[in-house]
Design an enzyme around this catalytic site. Structure first.
Site, short mmCIF file in Angstrom:
data_model
loop_
_atom_site.label_atom_id
_atom_site.label_comp_id
_atom_site.label_asym_id
_atom_site.label_seq_id
_atom_site.Cartn_x
_atom_site.Cartn_y
_atom_site.Cartn_z
N ASP A 162 0.78 -1.24 0.00
CA ASP A 162 0.00 0.00 0.00
C ASP A 162 0.82 1.29 0.00
OD1 ASP A 162 -1.88 -2.01 0.33
OD2 ASP A 162 -2.36 -1.50 2.40
N LYS A 213 -7.01 -4.94 -2.60
CA LYS A 213 -7.60 -5.47 -1.37
C LYS A 213 -8.41 -4.38 -0.68
CE LYS A 213 -3.52 -4.60 1.54
NZ LYS A 213 -4.12 -3.75 2.57
N CYS A 218 -2.03 -1.87 8.05
CA CYS A 218 -1.98 -2.87 6.97
C CYS A 218 -0.72 -3.73 7.00
CB CYS A 218 -2.15 -2.18 5.62
SG CYS A 218 -3.80 -1.46 5.40
#
Length: 177
Positions: free
Chosen positions: A15, A75, A106
């Protein structure tokens, strides 16, 4: 724990996205170190998997790290290990070298999921970030307490190389100097 072996490694970039990175403490260093690792991985034939959390809200991966079109793993769950199909993208024989954001959300939840699945996980401290340094540090401490190894970019690169006689030594070392 043994050395980080490039023939058993997979670089997992979590991410590092365009709308998130401007608010990450020391975000430029996270991007730079993840870039060094991504380039070294490609030079040393280490597979790279990039995740994107809620890309509609956080945008795509930053251009400096953009994966090949269509290869990022999308996701919505914070921990990638909870996302359907995630483990299908991880070869069984690979240990995960992890970078990305946010360290306490995350990255943490993904690492805990990988550890729970019996994977060896190495987290690159200078290539993970959070909006606040104390959150990053707390995330790293919790990952370490649960069995992840905490390392630096240079540690990974030199363990992947193994020797100054490696045919790509000069090329890879230029990334960190």
């Amino acid at each position: 724990m043994p050395l980080i072996d490039p023939t058993r490694s997979l670089l997992l970039v979590i991410d590092v996205q365009v709308r998130l990175m401007p608010v990450i403490a020391e975000g430029a260093a996270v991007i730079a170190n993840t870039g060094r690792l991504t380039t070294a991985a490609r030079l040393l034939d280490v597979p790279v998997l990039v995740t994107e959390q809620n890309a509609g809200g956080l945008g795509p991966t930053v251009p400096e790290l953009a994966p090949e079109p269509g290869t990022a793993f999308p996701k919505m769950s914070f921990g990638a290990a909870r996302a359907p199909g995630f483990f299908d993208r991880l070869p069984d024989d690979r240990d995960c070298v992890v970078t990305g954001c946010e360290a306490h959300i995350c990255v943490l939840q993904t690492v805990l999921g990988l550890l729970e699945a019996g994977r060896r996980v190495t987290v690159v401290a200078d290539a993970v970030g959070s909006r606040k340094i104390e959150n990053r540090d707390a995330g790293l401490a919790r990952m370490a307490a649960n069995g992840a190894e905490i390392v630096t970019t240079e540690m990974v690169v030199f363990e992947w190389l193994g020797t100054a006689r490696h045919p790509r030594f000069r090329e890879v070392v230029r990334l960190i100097k």
